[in-house]
Design a protein around this motif. Structure first.
Motif, PDB file in Angstrom:
ATOM      1  N   LEU A   1     -37.555   8.929  19.016  1.00 56.11           N
ATOM      2  CA  LEU A   1     -38.494   8.130  19.804  1.00 56.11           C
ATOM      3  C   LEU A   1     -39.731   8.523  18.931  1.00 56.11           C
ATOM      4  O   LEU A   1     -40.532   9.638  18.603  1.00 56.11           O
ATOM      5  N   VAL A   2     -40.200   7.493  18.489  1.00 63.86           N
ATOM      6  CA  VAL A   2     -41.327   7.249  17.923  1.00 63.86           C
ATOM      7  C   VAL A   2     -42.565   6.155  17.974  1.00 63.86           C
ATOM      8  O   VAL A   2     -43.873   6.161  17.996  1.00 63.86           O
ATOM      9  N   GLU A   3     -42.146   5.115  19.216  1.00 58.77           N
ATOM     10  CA  GLU A   3     -43.201   4.195  19.531  1.00 58.77           C
ATOM     11  C   GLU A   3     -42.533   3.818  20.822  1.00 58.77           C
ATOM     12  O   GLU A   3     -40.880   3.556  21.202  1.00 58.77           O
ATOM     13  N   ARG A   4     -43.384   3.445  21.594  1.00 58.45           N
ATOM     14  CA  ARG A   4     -42.956   3.019  23.152  1.00 58.45           C
ATOM     15  C   ARG A   4     -44.014   1.932  23.823  1.00 58.45           C
ATOM     16  O   ARG A   4     -45.503   2.641  23.963  1.00 58.45           O
ATOM     17  N   THR A   5     -43.674   0.888  23.626  1.00 57.08           N
ATOM     18  CA  THR A   5     -44.723  -0.484  24.023  1.00 57.08           C
ATOM     19  C   THR A   5     -43.974  -0.854  25.302  1.00 57.08           C
ATOM     20  O   THR A   5     -43.185  -1.100  24.620  1.00 57.08           O
ATOM     21  N   TYR A   6     -45.737  -2.022  25.631  1.00 55.87           N
ATOM     22  CA  TYR A   6     -44.511  -3.242  26.203  1.00 55.87           C
ATOM     23  C   TYR A   6     -44.998  -4.463  25.468  1.00 55.87           C
ATOM     24  O   TYR A   6     -45.953  -4.952  24.969  1.00 55.87           O
ATOM     25  N   SER A   7     -44.052  -5.134  25.471  1.00 54.62           N
ATOM     26  CA  SER A   7     -43.690  -6.078  25.415  1.00 54.62           C
ATOM     27  C   SER A   7     -45.073  -7.240  25.390  1.00 54.62           C
ATOM     28  O   SER A   7     -45.550  -7.493  26.673  1.00 54.62           O
ATOM     29  N   ASP A   8     -45.466  -7.676  24.762  1.00 50.85           N
ATOM     30  CA  ASP A   8     -46.329  -9.195  24.995  1.00 50.85           C
ATOM     31  C   ASP A   8     -46.343  -9.983  25.433  1.00 50.85           C
ATOM     32  O   ASP A   8     -46.224 -11.184  26.063  1.00 50.85           O
ATOM     33  N   ASP A   9     -44.374 -10.803  24.777  1.00 51.72           N
ATOM     34  CA  ASP A   9     -43.738 -11.778  25.271  1.00 51.72           C
ATOM     35  C   ASP A   9     -43.278 -11.546  27.116  1.00 51.72           C
ATOM     36  O   ASP A   9     -43.419 -13.512  27.481  1.00 51.72           O
ATOM     37  N   GLU A  10     -42.931 -10.853  27.309  1.00 53.70           N
ATOM     38  CA  GLU A  10     -42.135 -11.235  28.400  1.00 53.70           C
ATOM     39  C   GLU A  10     -42.973  -9.665  29.602  1.00 53.70           C
ATOM     40  O   GLU A  10     -42.889  -8.490  28.923  1.00 53.70           O
ATOM     41  N   GLN A  11     -42.833 -10.203  30.821  1.00 56.45           N
ATOM     42  CA  GLN A  11     -43.491  -9.090  31.368  1.00 56.45           C
ATOM     43  C   GLN A  11     -42.046  -9.043  31.833  1.00 56.45           C
ATOM     44  O   GLN A  11     -41.243  -8.567  31.673  1.00 56.45           O
ATOM     45  N   ASN A  12     -43.119  -6.518  32.178  1.00 59.65           N
ATOM     46  CA  ASN A  12     -41.700  -6.087  32.760  1.00 59.65           C
ATOM     47  C   ASN A  12     -41.121  -5.301  32.058  1.00 59.65           C
ATOM     48  O   ASN A  12     -39.674  -4.983  31.553  1.00 59.65           O
ATOM     49  N   LEU A  13     -41.134  -5.821  30.064  1.00 62.63           N
ATOM     50  CA  LEU A  13     -39.694  -5.356  29.158  1.00 62.63           C
ATOM     51  C   LEU A  13     -41.121  -4.016  28.043  1.00 62.63           C
ATOM     52  O   LEU A  13     -41.953  -4.236  27.904  1.00 62.63           O
ATOM     53  N   ILE A  14     -40.352  -2.622  28.201  1.00 64.51           N
ATOM     54  CA  ILE A  14     -40.640  -2.006  27.647  1.00 64.51           C
ATOM     55  C   ILE A  14     -40.140  -1.787  25.845  1.00 64.51           C
ATOM     56  O   ILE A  14     -38.885  -1.797  26.603  1.00 64.51           O
ATOM     57  N   ILE A  15     -40.412  -1.399  24.846  1.00 68.64           N
ATOM     58  CA  ILE A  15     -39.641  -1.492  23.773  1.00 68.64           C
ATOM     59  C   ILE A  15     -39.617  -0.300  23.150  1.00 68.64           C
ATOM     60  O   ILE A  15     -41.024   0.154  22.923  1.00 68.64           O
ATOM     61  N   LEU A  16     -38.457  -0.038  23.051  1.00 72.84           N
ATOM     62  CA  LEU A  16     -38.746   1.429  22.111  1.00 72.84           C
ATOM     63  C   LEU A  16     -38.315   1.665  21.224  1.00 72.84           C
ATOM     64  O   LEU A  16     -36.949   1.002  20.337  1.00 72.84           O
ATOM     65  N   VAL A  17     -38.735   2.394  20.035  1.00 70.76           N
ATOM     66  CA  VAL A  17     -38.340   2.176  18.973  1.00 70.76           C
ATOM     67  C   VAL A  17     -38.732   3.480  18.188  1.00 70.76           C
ATOM     68  O   VAL A  17     -38.699   3.922  18.756  1.00 70.76           O
ATOM     69  N   TYR A  18     -36.918   3.885  17.604  1.00 72.51           N
ATOM     70  CA  TYR A  18     -36.862   5.266  17.154  1.00 72.51           C
ATOM     71  C   TYR A  18     -36.414   4.655  15.811  1.00 72.51           C
ATOM     72  O   TYR A  18     -36.214   3.626  15.351  1.00 72.51           O
ATOM     73  N   ALA A  19     -36.905   6.053  15.142  1.00 77.32           N
ATOM     74  CA  ALA A  19     -37.052   5.967  13.934  1.00 77.32           C
ATOM     75  C   ALA A  19     -36.316   7.547  13.147  1.00 77.32           C
ATOM     76  O   ALA A  19     -36.025   8.350  13.745  1.00 77.32           O
ATOM     77  N   THR A  20     -35.428   7.307  11.524  1.00 78.09           N
ATOM     78  CA  THR A  20     -34.952   8.586  10.434  1.00 78.09           C
ATOM     79  C   THR A  20     -36.302   9.686  10.859  1.00 78.09           C
ATOM     80  O   THR A  20     -37.296   8.681  10.093  1.00 78.09           O
TER      81      THR A  20
END
Length: 110
Positions: free
Chosen positions: A28-47
């Motif tokens: 896990l490298v990033e956890r953000t709220y979506s600007d486009d949709e309410q109540n949506l969390i975007i999780l980004v995982y990276a190598t």
């Protein structure tokens, strides 16, 4: 960070994975709220090298309860990984992935 395209899939370097059936560990490298949709969390995982990423979207209400934990690391199929194009993002992802990997077990809920 946009959606992964077929071109991104073609650019995934399979040399790190001798057998494409083997999953790749991402952190896990990033956890953000979506600007486009309410109540949506975007999780980004990276190598660990920051060169490849996995993006996961979850509805905010799904974060309640132990059944929907956010784990420090995941094992994902190589065909689910996108390629990080810019150096700044790649460096940031690598730094954070290494930090998370050194401080947490893959199965830790964070």
């Amino acid at each position: 960070m946009g959606e992964r395209t077929d071109d991104d899939r073609d650019e995934v370097d399979a040399s790190d994975d001798a057998d494409e059936k083997d999953d790749v560990r991402v952190w896990l490298v990033e956890r953000t709220y979506s600007d486009d949709e309410q109540n949506l969390i975007i999780l980004v995982y990276a190598t660990l090298d920051g060169e490849r990423y996995f993006r996961k979207e979850r509805a905010l209400p799904s974060f309640t309860g132990s059944a929907r934990q956010t784990f420090a690391g995941l094992d994902v199929s190589p065909d689910q990984l996108g390629t990080v194009a810019d150096d700044e993002t790649r460096d940031r992802y690598a730094t954070e992935a290494r930090r998370i990997a050194s401080e947490h077990d893959q199965s830790d809920s964070i």
